[in-house]
Motif scaffolding. Structure first.
Motif, PDB file in Angstrom:
ATOM      1  N   LYS A  54      43.758  32.077  28.910  1.00 50.22           N
ATOM      2  CA  LYS A  54      44.833  32.583  29.760  1.00 50.22           C
ATOM      3  C   LYS A  54      44.262  33.038  31.109  1.00 50.22           C
ATOM      4  O   LYS A  54      43.150  33.535  31.177  1.00 50.22           O
ATOM      5  CB  LYS A  54      45.520  33.751  29.078  1.00 50.22           C
ATOM      6  N   PRO A  55      45.027  32.848  32.172  1.00 52.59           N
ATOM      7  CA  PRO A  55      44.567  33.287  33.490  1.00 52.59           C
ATOM      8  C   PRO A  55      44.620  34.803  33.636  1.00 52.59           C
ATOM      9  O   PRO A  55      45.334  35.487  32.900  1.00 52.59           O
ATOM     10  CB  PRO A  55      45.544  32.610  34.443  1.00 52.59           C
ATOM     11  N   ILE A  56      43.874  35.298  34.585  1.00 54.21           N
ATOM     12  CA  ILE A  56      43.825  36.721  34.919  1.00 54.21           C
ATOM     13  C   ILE A  56      44.641  36.922  36.194  1.00 54.21           C
ATOM     14  O   ILE A  56      44.387  36.234  37.191  1.00 54.21           O
ATOM     15  CB  ILE A  56      42.369  37.159  35.176  1.00 54.21           C
ATOM     16  N   PRO A  57      45.608  37.824  36.177  1.00 53.23           N
ATOM     17  CA  PRO A  57      46.361  38.087  37.412  1.00 53.23           C
ATOM     18  C   PRO A  57      45.450  38.729  38.468  1.00 53.23           C
ATOM     19  O   PRO A  57      44.739  39.679  38.183  1.00 53.23           O
ATOM     20  CB  PRO A  57      47.458  39.049  36.987  1.00 53.23           C
ATOM     21  N   LEU A  58      45.463  38.164  39.663  1.00 55.86           N
ATOM     22  CA  LEU A  58      44.640  38.689  40.758  1.00 55.86           C
ATOM     23  C   LEU A  58      45.481  39.364  41.831  1.00 55.86           C
ATOM     24  O   LEU A  58      44.967  40.121  42.638  1.00 55.86           O
ATOM     25  CB  LEU A  58      43.831  37.553  41.392  1.00 55.86           C
ATOM     26  N   GLY A  59      46.738  39.074  41.831  1.00 54.11           N
ATOM     27  CA  GLY A  59      47.669  39.630  42.808  1.00 54.11           C
ATOM     28  C   GLY A  59      49.069  39.264  42.385  1.00 54.11           C
ATOM     29  O   GLY A  59      49.283  38.781  41.274  1.00 54.11           O
TER      30      GLY A  59
ATOM     31  N   MET B 106      29.600  37.513  36.710  1.00 54.33           N
ATOM     32  CA  MET B 106      30.903  37.060  36.304  1.00 54.33           C
ATOM     33  C   MET B 106      31.593  36.437  37.521  1.00 54.33           C
ATOM     34  O   MET B 106      31.628  37.026  38.583  1.00 54.33           O
ATOM     35  CB  MET B 106      31.710  38.260  35.788  1.00 54.33           C
ATOM     36  N   LYS B 107      32.130  35.232  37.311  1.00 57.45           N
ATOM     37  CA  LYS B 107      32.780  34.517  38.408  1.00 57.45           C
ATOM     38  C   LYS B 107      34.199  34.155  37.996  1.00 57.45           C
ATOM     39  O   LYS B 107      34.448  33.785  36.851  1.00 57.45           O
ATOM     40  CB  LYS B 107      31.986  33.252  38.734  1.00 57.45           C
ATOM     41  N   ILE B 108      35.111  34.260  38.941  1.00 53.45           N
ATOM     42  CA  ILE B 108      36.505  33.891  38.714  1.00 53.45           C
ATOM     43  C   ILE B 108      36.779  32.573  39.428  1.00 53.45           C
ATOM     44  O   ILE B 108      36.425  32.400  40.591  1.00 53.45           O
ATOM     45  CB  ILE B 108      37.460  34.990  39.214  1.00 53.45           C
ATOM     46  N   LEU B 109      37.385  31.645  38.696  1.00 55.16           N
ATOM     47  CA  LEU B 109      37.719  30.335  39.236  1.00 55.16           C
ATOM     48  C   LEU B 109      39.201  30.269  39.561  1.00 55.16           C
ATOM     49  O   LEU B 109      40.030  30.763  38.808  1.00 55.16           O
ATOM     50  CB  LEU B 109      37.394  29.238  38.215  1.00 55.16           C
ATOM     51  N   LYS B 110      39.524  29.652  40.669  1.00 53.68           N
ATOM     52  CA  LYS B 110      40.906  29.375  41.021  1.00 53.68           C
ATOM     53  C   LYS B 110      41.323  28.070  40.334  1.00 53.68           C
ATOM     54  O   LYS B 110      40.498  27.338  39.790  1.00 53.68           O
ATOM     55  CB  LYS B 110      41.053  29.258  42.537  1.00 53.68           C
TER      56      LYS B 110
END
Length: 62
Positions: free
Chosen positions: A31-36, A1-5
């Motif tokens: 929808k985006p995933i909150p990372l911080g 699984m990879k998260i894209l900016k």
């Protein structure tokens, strides 16, 4: 699984930042995933699925 900016999502989809967020508000884009506190990302698999759905829509219309 990879998260894209955001920049990577923009490169993958050829969409502008404003268009991506417009589509999100219309429930047309993942929808985006909150990372911080001030950082979000998108699952690469969800973005790829969205792109493939656009291709399928194109093919159905033809």
């Amino acid at each position: 699984m990879k998260i894209l900016k955001l920049k990577e999502v923009m490169d993958c989809t050829a969409l502008a930042r404003s268009t991506i967020y417009k589509y999100i508000s219309e429930d047309f884009f993942p929808k985006p995933i909150p990372l911080g506190t001030r950082s979000v990302g998108w699952l690469e698999s969800e973005v790829e699925e969205w792109i493939l759905a656009r291709v399928a829509e194109r093919d159905e219309a033809a």
